[in-house]
Design a protein around this motif. Structure first.
Motif, short mmCIF file in Angstrom:
data_model
loop_
_atom_site.label_atom_id
_atom_site.label_comp_id
_atom_site.label_asym_id
_atom_site.label_seq_id
_atom_site.Cartn_x
_atom_site.Cartn_y
_atom_site.Cartn_z
N VAL A 180 37.41 46.78 40.35
CA VAL A 180 36.77 45.46 40.30
C VAL A 180 37.13 44.78 38.99
CG1 VAL A 180 34.59 44.19 40.27
CG2 VAL A 180 34.86 46.19 41.76
N ASN A 181 37.56 43.53 39.08
CA ASN A 181 37.91 42.73 37.91
C ASN A 181 37.06 41.46 37.89
OD1 ASN A 181 40.67 44.14 37.11
ND2 ASN A 181 40.68 43.85 39.33
N ILE A 182 36.42 41.19 36.76
CA ILE A 182 35.62 39.97 36.60
C ILE A 182 36.37 39.04 35.65
CG2 ILE A 182 33.37 39.02 36.01
CD1 ILE A 182 33.33 41.08 38.29
N SER A 183 36.62 37.82 36.10
CA SER A 183 37.37 36.88 35.27
C SER A 183 36.59 36.51 34.01
CB SER A 183 37.68 35.61 36.06
OG SER A 183 38.34 34.66 35.24
N LYS A 184 37.32 36.43 32.90
CA LYS A 184 36.74 35.98 31.64
C LYS A 184 37.29 34.62 31.24
CE LYS A 184 36.04 40.71 29.98
NZ LYS A 184 36.35 41.70 28.91
N HIS A 185 37.99 33.96 32.16
CA HIS A 185 38.61 32.67 31.82
C HIS A 185 37.53 31.65 31.48
CE1 HIS A 185 41.15 29.15 31.99
NE2 HIS A 185 42.21 29.90 32.24
N PRO A 186 37.61 31.02 30.31
CA PRO A 186 36.54 30.10 29.89
C PRO A 186 36.37 28.90 30.81
CG PRO A 186 38.42 30.00 28.40
CD PRO A 186 38.65 31.18 29.27
N CYS A 187 37.48 28.37 31.34
CA CYS A 187 37.37 27.21 32.24
C CYS A 187 36.71 27.61 33.55
CB CYS A 187 38.75 26.61 32.49
SG CYS A 187 39.50 25.88 31.03
N GLU A 224 33.88 50.31 47.04
CA GLU A 224 33.89 51.72 47.42
C GLU A 224 34.31 51.95 48.87
OE1 GLU A 224 29.95 53.01 46.40
OE2 GLU A 224 30.48 53.39 44.29
N GLU A 225 34.52 50.86 49.61
CA GLU A 225 34.92 51.00 51.01
C GLU A 225 36.30 51.63 51.15
OE1 GLU A 225 34.59 50.93 55.07
OE2 GLU A 225 33.03 50.48 53.60
N TRP A 226 37.23 51.27 50.25
CA TRP A 226 38.59 51.82 50.28
C TRP A 226 39.14 51.75 48.85
CZ3 TRP A 226 43.46 49.13 52.73
CH2 TRP A 226 44.52 50.04 52.78
N PRO A 227 38.65 52.59 47.95
CA PRO A 227 38.94 52.45 46.52
C PRO A 227 40.42 52.45 46.18
CG PRO A 227 37.18 54.04 46.88
CD PRO A 227 37.75 53.72 48.23
N GLU A 228 41.21 53.27 46.87
CA GLU A 228 42.62 53.38 46.53
C GLU A 228 43.46 52.23 47.08
OE1 GLU A 228 41.98 55.83 50.32
OE2 GLU A 228 40.88 55.26 48.51
N GLY A 229 42.90 51.45 47.99
CA GLY A 229 43.69 50.40 48.62
C GLY A 229 43.23 48.99 48.35
N VAL A 230 42.09 48.85 47.65
CA VAL A 230 41.49 47.52 47.47
C VAL A 230 41.34 47.19 45.99
CG1 VAL A 230 39.43 46.11 47.87
CG2 VAL A 230 40.22 47.68 49.64
N GLU A 231 41.72 45.98 45.65
CA GLU A 231 41.51 45.43 44.31
C GLU A 231 40.64 44.18 44.48
OE1 GLU A 231 44.26 43.52 40.72
OE2 GLU A 231 45.19 44.64 42.36
N ILE A 232 39.55 44.11 43.75
CA ILE A 232 38.60 43.00 43.90
C ILE A 232 38.61 42.15 42.63
CG2 ILE A 232 36.17 42.36 44.18
CD1 ILE A 232 35.82 44.83 45.90
N TRP A 233 38.70 40.84 42.83
CA TRP A 233 38.63 39.88 41.72
C TRP A 233 37.47 38.93 41.96
CZ3 TRP A 233 41.43 39.24 37.21
CH2 TRP A 233 42.48 40.17 37.02
N MET A 234 36.57 38.84 40.99
CA MET A 234 35.39 37.98 41.11
C MET A 234 35.34 37.00 39.94
SD MET A 234 34.07 39.21 43.87
CE MET A 234 32.62 38.13 43.85
#
Length: 221
Positions: free
Chosen positions: A8-15, A181-191
């Motif tokens: 899981v990746n959470i954006s830190k972009h200020p805009c 956790e549904e498919w940890p090795e195959g999924v990348e999540i960006w929020m």
């Protein structure tokens, strides 16, 4: 956030963070909501797709006659999967970012009001094995309980994709973890952001409200 899975990746972009605050406001009308969803999706999509590989596709010629190495991205077989309805608000941004047209396959999922479990009502994934994408990009503005996200991931995994990138504007911690956790090795999540809690009706607190209703002016249905 340290309590989220590594995929899981959470954006830190200020805009993006500033636009997310604007999108949260109940004063944003349907047109403003649509524009903000698009703008946030552009920023988030650019970050999420930075992991794609650049490959050479041969040579081309510039307008003044010089040869250059023509670059494109890999994989070539990509599909975008908007979750109906609100995922449609993110679709144009992802189509804009990608350097070539890709297929779009829609999944219709809604949460049953009592159990809050996902129910599939529409799926236009082609059944031919030749049509299966290498990479599926799921777009859905909100991950609340995570049930819909997990169901979409499972559907695409069963379809046969090699990899999934899921892009969402706002999630609740428990829902994002469930999806990851549904498919940890195959999924990348960006929020774009994560809130900590849900209401008893499964809405993110403070959240964005029902983003589909806000986009399509179906409030009070």
């Amino acid at each position: 956030m340290s309590n989220l899975p590594s995929n899981v990746n959470i954006s830190k972009h200020p805009c993006l963070r500033a636009k997310l605050s604007q999108l949260r406001s109940k004063s944003a009308n349907a047109r403003e909501t649509k524009d903000l969803v698009h703008e946030v999706s552009l920023i988030l999509g650019t970050q999420a797709l930075a992991s794609l590989e650049v490959v050479s596709a041969g040579a081309d010629e510039s307008p003044i006659g010089f040869q250059y190495d023509f670059e494109t991205i890999s994989p070539q077989k990509i599909t975008i999967v908007p979750i109906l309805r609100s995922g449609l608000g993110m679709l144009d941004a992802l189509q804009t970012i990608l350097p070539f047209p890709v297929s779009v396959h829609h999944l219709g999922l809604f949460r049953e009001k009592i159990s809050l479990q996902p129910v599939e009502y529409y799926n236009n994934l082609p059944q031919s094995r030749d049509a299966v994408a290498k990479l599926a990009i799921i777009v859905d503005p909100v991950i609340a309980t995570g049930g819909t996200a997990a169901a979409a991931i499972q559907t695409l995994r069963e379809w046969g994709v090699d990899r999934i990138i899921m892009i969402g504007i706002l999630g609740a911690t428990e829902g994002v973890i469930r999806a990851a956790e549904e498919w940890p090795e195959g999924v990348e999540i960006w929020m774009g952001g994560v809130d900590q809690s849900l209401t008893d009706k499964g809405m993110i607190n403070p959240g964005l409200g029902d983003i589909g209703d806000r986009l399509f002016l179906t409030l009070g249905k």
